[in-house]
Design an enzyme around this catalytic site. Sequence first.
Site, PDB file in Angstrom:
ATOM      1  N   ASP A 244      -3.932 -13.174   3.192  1.00 35.27           N
ATOM      2  CA  ASP A 244      -5.223 -12.830   3.801  1.00 35.27           C
ATOM      3  C   ASP A 244      -6.438 -13.237   2.971  1.00 35.27           C
ATOM      4  OD1 ASP A 244      -4.209 -10.858   2.142  1.00 35.27           O
ATOM      5  OD2 ASP A 244      -4.398  -9.229   3.601  1.00 35.27           O
TER       6      ASP A 244
ATOM      7  N   HIS B  82      -6.002  -7.585  -0.514  1.00 33.61           N
ATOM      8  CA  HIS B  82      -6.234  -6.153  -0.764  1.00 33.61           C
ATOM      9  C   HIS B  82      -5.465  -5.693  -1.993  1.00 33.61           C
ATOM     10  CE1 HIS B  82      -6.638  -6.798   3.658  1.00 33.61           C
ATOM     11  NE2 HIS B  82      -7.702  -6.025   3.498  1.00 33.61           N
TER      12      HIS B  82
ATOM     13  N   ASP C  34      -2.253 -10.643  -2.585  1.00 34.75           N
ATOM     14  CA  ASP C  34      -2.838 -10.230  -1.305  1.00 34.75           C
ATOM     15  C   ASP C  34      -4.343  -9.992  -1.532  1.00 34.75           C
ATOM     16  OD1 ASP C  34      -1.737  -8.818   1.506  1.00 34.75           O
ATOM     17  OD2 ASP C  34      -3.657  -8.009   0.811  1.00 34.75           O
TER      18      ASP C  34
ATOM     19  N   HIS D 179       0.824  -1.230   0.000  1.00 39.36           N
ATOM     20  CA  HIS D 179       0.000   0.000   0.000  1.00 39.36           C
ATOM     21  C   HIS D 179       0.851   1.270   0.000  1.00 39.36           C
ATOM     22  CE1 HIS D 179      -3.632  -2.287   0.546  1.00 39.36           C
ATOM     23  NE2 HIS D 179      -3.205  -2.814   1.694  1.00 39.36           N
TER      24      HIS D 179
END
Length: 342
Positions: free
Chosen positions: A285, A198, A196, A160
């Site tokens: 995740d 996200h 991931d 991120h």
Amino acid sequence: MKTVFSNTQLAHAPAQEISDGQLKPAVEIPSRAEIVLKTVRQRNVGEIVVPEEFPVRPLHRVHAPDYVSFLESFWEKWTAAGRTREAFPFVWPIRSLRHDVEVEHIDGLLGRYSMDAGTPLGENTYKAARASADTALTAARLLLDGEKSAFALCRPPGHHAGYDFFGGYCFFNNAAVAAQYLRDYGLHRIAILDVDYHHGNGTQALFYDRPDVLFLSIHADPKHEYPYFLGFADETGEHAGTGFTRNWPLPLGTDWDAYLPALEEACRWLLVYKPDALIVSLGMDCYEKDPISGFKFKSEDYIRLGQRLAKVGVPTIFLMEGGYAVEALGTNCVNVLEGFEG
Ligand code: 6XA
Ligand code: ZN
């Protein structure tokens, strides 16, 4: 496969985070890395090596020098302002506020250099984030020295973090730093596959206008999941990078069978692009028991993921990103590595 790991990464130990409108116990915690390391040992994945300490230069190839300095000097300024506990930003220079003013106040600086209020900064955050980037860089170095694969057990994660901001538990963009390093040391084409849960907004943005780093990401639809403002299917790159970014946003509840078509398509892109190296942003995740996520991977699915990536047949660095079901994290992570090694 060699694993790169540094204990210094454990020094970033946030106590709390802001999520769901509350101060809650932090989920991006040192035990995440400890359990993965323990499982790497138990299941004899291979040698565990301590990262080299790299100078700041490879970080400056990706991040703004003033951002790096901000992180470095943060704790001193924070404590000089009389603050004693970990920090959270709470005001940002969004639309209609000025970007051209020289920010001095520590709360202004926190907003200037962040994307969310969910990422605590503490006394040792800079030191741990540097060690995490060193871990990724050392894995890149191993590839340049002829290894066919390496596992960078990075923490805090990176995908991120952008040119000049932290967020989503990330400070330096480890995958981007490693990709740029491989470019600087002579590889022509790098692919980053971000699995991931996200979207890796930081990585995407860093290479959005470049054809030399392909960015592919499979993740929860940002309509319903963090980071909400990037990661949609119509983002495919710009300028010289047009066509070199691809996103597969998938609905909440996605299991392995529903995920596989996107993964196959991403692997086809890799075949066409023929990268000299592949960097896998290995978030863990998507797992069904992850406390903050909504996909339904089972532990066995991570073996399949590793097997599928091996078929791509490119020198590969696995670089840990998110994943918070601490108990299963070691098993799932090593499942990928074993699946890859066959
Ligand atoms: C908001 C969720 C942050 C996402 C962190 C993550 N607190 N990114 O796992 O990959
Ligand atoms: Zn994640």
